[in-house]
Design a protein around this motif. Structure first.
Motif, PDB file in Angstrom:
ATOM      1  N   GLN A 141       2.618   4.293   2.074  1.00  0.00           N
ATOM      2  CA  GLN A 141       3.022   3.550   0.877  1.00  0.00           C
ATOM      3  C   GLN A 141       2.561   4.267  -0.388  1.00  0.00           C
ATOM      4  O   GLN A 141       3.313   4.366  -1.373  1.00  0.00           O
ATOM      5  N   ILE A 142       1.340   4.758  -0.353  1.00  0.00           N
ATOM      6  CA  ILE A 142       0.798   5.452  -1.525  1.00  0.00           C
ATOM      7  C   ILE A 142       1.569   6.737  -1.790  1.00  0.00           C
ATOM      8  O   ILE A 142       1.908   7.038  -2.944  1.00  0.00           O
ATOM      9  N   ALA A 172      -3.549  11.444  -1.668  1.00  0.00           N
ATOM     10  CA  ALA A 172      -3.163  10.086  -1.268  1.00  0.00           C
ATOM     11  C   ALA A 172      -4.291   9.405  -0.493  1.00  0.00           C
ATOM     12  O   ALA A 172      -4.587   8.217  -0.710  1.00  0.00           O
ATOM     13  N   LYS A 173      -4.946  10.170   0.384  1.00  0.00           N
ATOM     14  CA  LYS A 173      -6.051   9.601   1.157  1.00  0.00           C
ATOM     15  C   LYS A 173      -7.232   9.257   0.262  1.00  0.00           C
ATOM     16  O   LYS A 173      -7.835   8.177   0.412  1.00  0.00           O
ATOM     17  N   GLU A 174      -7.572  10.135  -0.667  1.00  0.00           N
ATOM     18  CA  GLU A 174      -8.677   9.856  -1.583  1.00  0.00           C
ATOM     19  C   GLU A 174      -8.366   8.652  -2.461  1.00  0.00           C
ATOM     20  O   GLU A 174      -9.250   7.844  -2.763  1.00  0.00           O
ATOM     21  N   LEU A 175      -7.111   8.510  -2.855  1.00  0.00           N
ATOM     22  CA  LEU A 175      -6.699   7.377  -3.671  1.00  0.00           C
ATOM     23  C   LEU A 175      -6.845   6.075  -2.880  1.00  0.00           C
ATOM     24  O   LEU A 175      -7.322   5.054  -3.403  1.00  0.00           O
ATOM     25  N   ARG A 176      -6.436   6.121  -1.600  1.00  0.00           N
ATOM     26  CA  ARG A 176      -6.596   4.929  -0.747  1.00  0.00           C
ATOM     27  C   ARG A 176      -8.062   4.550  -0.610  1.00  0.00           C
ATOM     28  O   ARG A 176      -8.425   3.366  -0.715  1.00  0.00           O
ATOM     29  N   TYR A 203     -10.417   9.460 -15.365  1.00  0.00           N
ATOM     30  CA  TYR A 203      -9.287   9.292 -14.455  1.00  0.00           C
ATOM     31  C   TYR A 203      -9.040   7.835 -14.045  1.00  0.00           C
ATOM     32  O   TYR A 203      -8.005   7.527 -13.461  1.00  0.00           O
ATOM     33  N   TRP A 204      -9.972   6.957 -14.327  1.00  0.00           N
ATOM     34  CA  TRP A 204      -9.843   5.579 -13.864  1.00  0.00           C
ATOM     35  C   TRP A 204      -8.655   4.831 -14.462  1.00  0.00           C
ATOM     36  O   TRP A 204      -8.024   4.041 -13.751  1.00  0.00           O
ATOM     37  N   PHE A 210      -1.956   2.846 -11.269  1.00  0.00           N
ATOM     38  CA  PHE A 210      -1.327   3.059  -9.964  1.00  0.00           C
ATOM     39  C   PHE A 210      -1.682   1.921  -9.009  1.00  0.00           C
ATOM     40  O   PHE A 210      -0.820   1.432  -8.261  1.00  0.00           O
ATOM     41  N   TRP A 211      -2.941   1.532  -8.998  1.00  0.00           N
ATOM     42  CA  TRP A 211      -3.408   0.443  -8.119  1.00  0.00           C
ATOM     43  C   TRP A 211      -2.624  -0.833  -8.375  1.00  0.00           C
ATOM     44  O   TRP A 211      -2.213  -1.513  -7.442  1.00  0.00           O
ATOM     45  N   GLN A 212      -2.393  -1.163  -9.632  1.00  0.00           N
ATOM     46  CA  GLN A 212      -1.642  -2.370  -9.963  1.00  0.00           C
ATOM     47  C   GLN A 212      -0.206  -2.289  -9.441  1.00  0.00           C
ATOM     48  O   GLN A 212       0.331  -3.263  -8.900  1.00  0.00           O
TER      49      GLN A 212
END
Length: 320
Positions: A141-142, A172-176, A203-204, A210-212
């Motif tokens: 999904q990410i 993508a994995k780090e973002l998850r 970067y937050w 993106f999280w939203q």
């Protein structure tokens, strides 16, 4: 067809289970106090190798031997393998009296999953079943959302230096992992954005944006008429269970009556959401085992530094 004269006879033998149960003669006075403790919440502190888990097993065994219903006892630990081992050890200690409808030993996530899919939620108007998203599904999904960002970077807030990484599986994995750890700590995109601005985290803001969008897309998939399930990240499951219990008094009363006695092992590995879930479910018969100087799950949200303060706020005064 008749069996041959020399057909070998095979006999299956169960491997002997190695139990950690200690004998009564090996018990210290403090262990005896823990095993026989009744009627008030108790915190048991000890370093690794001090016999905390063995004492927990012995305490549950003692209750069952004295006639308490094993179905009313819950033991919580961390990790599926630890929960499985604990179940086997308790069962082997009370083979004649160990008749249970549900496993005695669970993880917080297993307990939360049971609460979310309880029939009471369905009778309250929720006719969808919760299903856990795997890490691979989350990554997919990410990556799909990141691919959309790459097609039109003007609509995103990603810093220029991060753009080359957007198409990589590693990013993508780090973002998850970042999103899951923030979720386990009870944060939302808006809350994390405020913290990021306060501490000048470059970067937050882009990550929170993106999280939203990730949350919105996941919610839309579950709102389609054809969907009979609610997909949930493992990092969200305990928080969601806490919210269900707070919203539904009937559900809360059911589980407080079901688990009259609760033991928790390795509580230093707990996070804020797990402590809140335990606080909601527990009554006077709560015994917590912890080593405040040892925690291996900080990367998963474990918060040993605030453990004693949280327990004090919860009103636990008896300590061994």
């Amino acid at each position: 067809m008749a069996a041959g004269i020399n057909t070998p006879e095979l006999k299956l033998v169960r491997t002997k289970f190695e139990s950690d149960l200690i004998s009564d003669s090996q018990l210290t006075e403090q262990q005896k106090q823990v095993i026989n403790h009744r009627g008030s919440q108790l915190l048991v502190i000890g370093p690794a190798g001090s016999g905390k888990s063995s004492t927990l097993i012995k305490a549950i065994t003692n209750r069952i031997n004295n006639g308490e219903d094993p179905n009313s006892i819950l033991a919580i630990t961390y990790g599926r393998s630890s929960a499985s081992k604990l179940r086997d050890q308790i069962a082997s200690a009370n083979p004649e009296k160990h008749t249970v409808n549900e496993p005695i030993a669970r993880t917080f996530h297993s307990l939360a999953f049971m609460i979310l899919n309880d029939p009471i939620n369905i009778s309250a108007g929720e006719n969808k079943k919760y299903v856990l998203l795997s890490g691979a599904e989350q990554d997919a999904q990410i990556r799909e959302l990141l691919a959309q960002d790459m097609k039109d970077l003007s609509k995103t807030s990603w810093p220029k230096e991060l753009i080359p990484a957007l198409a990589t599986r590693g990013f993508a994995k780090e973002l998850r992992e970042f999103i899951n750890r923030a979720t386990e700590r009870g944060s939302s995109p808006d809350e994390l954005l405020a913290v990021g601005k306060k501490y000048q985290q470059k970067y937050w803001p882009a990550i929170c944006d993106f999280w939203q969008r990730y949350k919105s897309v996941s919610a839309l998939k579950d709102l389609t008429p054809a969907s009979s399930i609610i997909r949930i990240d493992p990092s969200e499951i305990v928080i969601e269970a806490v919210e269900k219990l707070q919203e539904n008094q009937k559900l809360l009363e059911k589980y407080r009556k079901l688990f009259k006695v609760i033991y928790v092992d390795e509580f230093q590995e707990s996070d804020k959401a797990q402590r809140k879930l335990l606080q909601l479910l527990s009554g006077d018969e709560l015994v917590i085992f912890a080593d405040v100087d040892s925690a291996v799950g900080r990367f998963r949200g474990a918060d040993p530094e605030n453990l004693m303060a949280d327990l004090e706020d919860a009103g636990i005064k008896n300590v061994i």
